[in-house]
Design a protein around this motif. Structure first.
Motif, PDB file in Angstrom:
ATOM      1  N   LEU A  56       0.212  -0.740 -16.040  1.00  0.00           N
ATOM      2  CA  LEU A  56      -1.194  -0.353 -16.190  1.00  0.00           C
ATOM      3  C   LEU A  56      -2.110  -1.577 -16.169  1.00  0.00           C
ATOM      4  CD1 LEU A  56      -0.718   2.362 -18.934  1.00  0.00           C
ATOM      5  CD2 LEU A  56      -1.440   2.764 -16.567  1.00  0.00           C
ATOM      6  N   ARG A  57      -1.757  -2.595 -16.914  1.00  0.00           N
ATOM      7  CA  ARG A  57      -2.589  -3.805 -17.001  1.00  0.00           C
ATOM      8  C   ARG A  57      -2.715  -4.491 -15.633  1.00  0.00           C
ATOM      9  NH1 ARG A  57      -3.825  -5.725 -21.435  1.00  0.00           N
ATOM     10  NH2 ARG A  57      -1.934  -5.059 -22.520  1.00  0.00           N
ATOM     11  N   GLU A  58      -1.590  -4.673 -14.954  1.00  0.00           N
ATOM     12  CA  GLU A  58      -1.612  -5.371 -13.663  1.00  0.00           C
ATOM     13  C   GLU A  58      -2.445  -4.636 -12.627  1.00  0.00           C
ATOM     14  OE1 GLU A  58       2.457  -6.091 -12.582  1.00  0.00           O
ATOM     15  OE2 GLU A  58       2.647  -7.756 -14.000  1.00  0.00           O
ATOM     16  N   HIS A  59      -2.278  -3.323 -12.552  1.00  0.00           N
ATOM     17  CA  HIS A  59      -3.027  -2.566 -11.545  1.00  0.00           C
ATOM     18  C   HIS A  59      -4.498  -2.437 -11.912  1.00  0.00           C
ATOM     19  CE1 HIS A  59       0.215  -1.674  -8.808  1.00  0.00           C
ATOM     20  NE2 HIS A  59       0.990  -1.516  -9.875  1.00  0.00           N
ATOM     21  N   TRP A  60      -4.793  -2.400 -13.205  1.00  0.00           N
ATOM     22  CA  TRP A  60      -6.180  -2.359 -13.641  1.00  0.00           C
ATOM     23  C   TRP A  60      -6.867  -3.676 -13.290  1.00  0.00           C
ATOM     24  CZ3 TRP A  60      -7.455  -0.276 -19.229  1.00  0.00           C
ATOM     25  CH2 TRP A  60      -8.736   0.249 -19.241  1.00  0.00           C
ATOM     26  N   GLN A  61      -6.196  -4.781 -13.545  1.00  0.00           N
ATOM     27  CA  GLN A  61      -6.769  -6.098 -13.252  1.00  0.00           C
ATOM     28  C   GLN A  61      -6.883  -6.359 -11.756  1.00  0.00           C
ATOM     29  OE1 GLN A  61      -4.125  -8.609 -15.523  1.00  0.00           O
ATOM     30  NE2 GLN A  61      -5.329  -8.361 -17.386  1.00  0.00           N
ATOM     31  N   GLN A  62      -5.948  -5.834 -10.981  1.00  0.00           N
ATOM     32  CA  GLN A  62      -5.975  -6.036  -9.529  1.00  0.00           C
ATOM     33  C   GLN A  62      -7.025  -5.155  -8.854  1.00  0.00           C
ATOM     34  OE1 GLN A  62      -1.997  -5.321  -8.113  1.00  0.00           O
ATOM     35  NE2 GLN A  62      -1.142  -6.964  -9.347  1.00  0.00           N
ATOM     36  N   MET A  89       0.840  -1.176   0.000  1.00  0.00           N
ATOM     37  CA  MET A  89       0.000   0.000   0.000  1.00  0.00           C
ATOM     38  C   MET A  89       0.889   1.245   0.000  1.00  0.00           C
ATOM     39  SD  MET A  89      -3.272   0.911   2.287  1.00  0.00           S
ATOM     40  CE  MET A  89      -4.366   0.402   0.992  1.00  0.00           C
ATOM     41  N   LEU A  90       0.441   2.261  -0.700  1.00  0.00           N
ATOM     42  CA  LEU A  90       1.221   3.491  -0.804  1.00  0.00           C
ATOM     43  C   LEU A  90       1.001   4.384   0.407  1.00  0.00           C
ATOM     44  CD1 LEU A  90       0.540   4.361  -4.538  1.00  0.00           C
ATOM     45  CD2 LEU A  90       2.622   3.428  -3.568  1.00  0.00           C
ATOM     46  N   GLU A  91       2.040   5.113   0.776  1.00  0.00           N
ATOM     47  CA  GLU A  91       1.931   6.029   1.899  1.00  0.00           C
ATOM     48  C   GLU A  91       1.380   7.385   1.480  1.00  0.00           C
ATOM     49  OE1 GLU A  91       5.519   6.256   4.159  1.00  0.00           O
ATOM     50  OE2 GLU A  91       5.718   4.080   4.255  1.00  0.00           O
ATOM     51  N   GLN A  92       1.487   7.722   0.211  1.00  0.00           N
ATOM     52  CA  GLN A  92       0.966   8.992  -0.264  1.00  0.00           C
ATOM     53  C   GLN A  92      -0.262   8.746  -1.129  1.00  0.00           C
ATOM     54  OE1 GLN A  92       3.696  11.023  -2.876  1.00  0.00           O
ATOM     55  NE2 GLN A  92       4.666   9.120  -3.449  1.00  0.00           N
ATOM     56  N   PRO A  93      -1.140   9.749  -1.237  1.00  0.00           N
ATOM     57  CA  PRO A  93      -2.336   9.551  -2.051  1.00  0.00           C
ATOM     58  C   PRO A  93      -1.975   9.315  -3.515  1.00  0.00           C
ATOM     59  CG  PRO A  93      -2.329  11.743  -1.009  1.00  0.00           C
ATOM     60  CD  PRO A  93      -1.059  11.055  -0.640  1.00  0.00           C
ATOM     61  N   VAL A  94      -2.729   8.456  -4.159  1.00  0.00           N
ATOM     62  CA  VAL A  94      -2.509   8.157  -5.566  1.00  0.00           C
ATOM     63  C   VAL A  94      -3.177   9.254  -6.383  1.00  0.00           C
ATOM     64  CG1 VAL A  94      -2.893   6.480  -7.388  1.00  0.00           C
ATOM     65  CG2 VAL A  94      -2.421   5.701  -5.079  1.00  0.00           C
ATOM     66  N   THR A  95      -2.385   9.916  -7.209  1.00  0.00           N
ATOM     67  CA  THR A  95      -2.875  11.010  -8.038  1.00  0.00           C
ATOM     68  C   THR A  95      -2.463  10.769  -9.487  1.00  0.00           C
ATOM     69  OG1 THR A  95      -0.854  12.295  -7.766  1.00  0.00           O
ATOM     70  CG2 THR A  95      -2.618  12.682  -6.133  1.00  0.00           C
ATOM     71  N   VAL A 102      -8.430   4.146  -9.662  1.00  0.00           N
ATOM     72  CA  VAL A 102      -9.139   5.408  -9.862  1.00  0.00           C
ATOM     73  C   VAL A 102      -8.378   6.310 -10.829  1.00  0.00           C
ATOM     74  CG1 VAL A 102      -9.972   7.515  -8.741  1.00  0.00           C
ATOM     75  CG2 VAL A 102     -10.323   5.290  -7.650  1.00  0.00           C
ATOM     76  N   VAL A 103      -7.071   6.440 -10.659  1.00  0.00           N
ATOM     77  CA  VAL A 103      -6.313   7.323 -11.549  1.00  0.00           C
ATOM     78  C   VAL A 103      -6.043   6.660 -12.900  1.00  0.00           C
ATOM     79  CG1 VAL A 103      -5.317   8.792  -9.761  1.00  0.00           C
ATOM     80  CG2 VAL A 103      -4.105   6.750 -10.479  1.00  0.00           C
ATOM     81  N   ILE A 104      -5.946   5.339 -12.931  1.00  0.00           N
ATOM     82  CA  ILE A 104      -5.806   4.652 -14.225  1.00  0.00           C
ATOM     83  C   ILE A 104      -7.091   4.825 -15.029  1.00  0.00           C
ATOM     84  CG2 ILE A 104      -5.560   2.399 -15.333  1.00  0.00           C
ATOM     85  CD1 ILE A 104      -3.559   1.675 -13.092  1.00  0.00           C
ATOM     86  N   LYS A 116      -9.125   7.324 -14.733  1.00  0.00           N
ATOM     87  CA  LYS A 116      -9.125   8.736 -15.124  1.00  0.00           C
ATOM     88  C   LYS A 116      -8.263   8.935 -16.367  1.00  0.00           C
ATOM     89  CE  LYS A 116      -9.380  13.290 -14.503  1.00  0.00           C
ATOM     90  NZ  LYS A 116     -10.538  14.034 -14.872  1.00  0.00           N
ATOM     91  N   LEU A 117      -7.071   8.342 -16.385  1.00  0.00           N
ATOM     92  CA  LEU A 117      -6.200   8.444 -17.553  1.00  0.00           C
ATOM     93  C   LEU A 117      -6.878   7.814 -18.770  1.00  0.00           C
ATOM     94  CD1 LEU A 117      -3.541   9.186 -18.911  1.00  0.00           C
ATOM     95  CD2 LEU A 117      -2.587   7.020 -18.045  1.00  0.00           C
ATOM     96  N   ASN A 118      -7.514   6.686 -18.574  1.00  0.00           N
ATOM     97  CA  ASN A 118      -8.233   6.036 -19.658  1.00  0.00           C
ATOM     98  C   ASN A 118      -9.294   6.977 -20.244  1.00  0.00           C
ATOM     99  OD1 ASN A 118      -8.905   3.637 -21.261  1.00  0.00           O
ATOM    100  ND2 ASN A 118     -10.797   3.637 -20.067  1.00  0.00           N
ATOM    101  N   GLN A 119     -10.040   7.626 -19.395  1.00  0.00           N
ATOM    102  CA  GLN A 119     -11.057   8.587 -19.857  1.00  0.00           C
ATOM    103  C   GLN A 119     -10.413   9.746 -20.610  1.00  0.00           C
ATOM    104  OE1 GLN A 119     -12.994   9.624 -16.211  1.00  0.00           O
ATOM    105  NE2 GLN A 119     -14.457   7.936 -16.334  1.00  0.00           N
ATOM    106  N   LEU A 120      -9.329  10.273 -20.085  1.00  0.00           N
ATOM    107  CA  LEU A 120      -8.659  11.404 -20.723  1.00  0.00           C
ATOM    108  C   LEU A 120      -8.110  11.043 -22.102  1.00  0.00           C
ATOM    109  CD1 LEU A 120      -6.753  12.875 -17.651  1.00  0.00           C
ATOM    110  CD2 LEU A 120      -8.683  13.927 -18.859  1.00  0.00           C
ATOM    111  N   LEU A 121      -7.704   9.797 -22.278  1.00  0.00           N
ATOM    112  CA  LEU A 121      -7.132   9.362 -23.551  1.00  0.00           C
ATOM    113  C   LEU A 121      -8.195   8.887 -24.548  1.00  0.00           C
ATOM    114  CD1 LEU A 121      -3.900   7.548 -22.350  1.00  0.00           C
ATOM    115  CD2 LEU A 121      -4.133   9.841 -23.310  1.00  0.00           C
ATOM    116  N   HIS A 122      -9.445   8.847 -24.119  1.00  0.00           N
ATOM    117  CA  HIS A 122     -10.544   8.455 -25.008  1.00  0.00           C
ATOM    118  C   HIS A 122     -11.553   9.584 -25.224  1.00  0.00           C
ATOM    119  CE1 HIS A 122      -9.129   4.297 -24.197  1.00  0.00           C
ATOM    120  NE2 HIS A 122      -9.568   4.099 -25.418  1.00  0.00           N
TER     121      HIS A 122
END
Length: 85
Positions: free
Chosen positions: A53-59, A1-7, A65-67, A69-75
């Motif tokens: 990207l694939r591993e974190h999307w599948q997990q 788990m990350l110690e800082q917020p995922v942005t 949430v940010v992946i 968001k990036l997906n939306q921005l790129l589409h």
């Protein structure tokens, strides 16, 4: 788990890309994807970036949430085309 917020900025840093607001805006504007191309399959990613990207999307972990968001921005352009068709 990350110690800082995922942005979005942290995601870009993790992908080894410039992470300031202007760089993210430019990247998303210049790398629009057709609707049928899923984010990790885009041809501009390195193997490592695509795998990350694939591993974190599948997990469905803290990065999802940010992946998404990036997906939306790129589409954005393909979404516009679908609504006008």
């Amino acid at each position: 788990m990350l110690e800082q917020p995922v942005t979005l900025e942290l995601l870009f840093e993790q992908l080894g890309l410039p992470a300031d607001e202007k760089a993210i805006e430019e990247f998303t504007r210049n790398h629009q994807l057709p609707a049928e191309v899923i984010l990790p399959d885009a041809d501009f990613w390195s193997d490592g970036q695509s795998t990350f990207l694939r591993e974190h999307w599948q997990q469905d972990d803290e990065w999802i949430v940010v992946i998404d968001k990036l997906n939306q921005l790129l589409h954005v352009e393909s979404d516009k085309q679908q609504t006008t068709a």
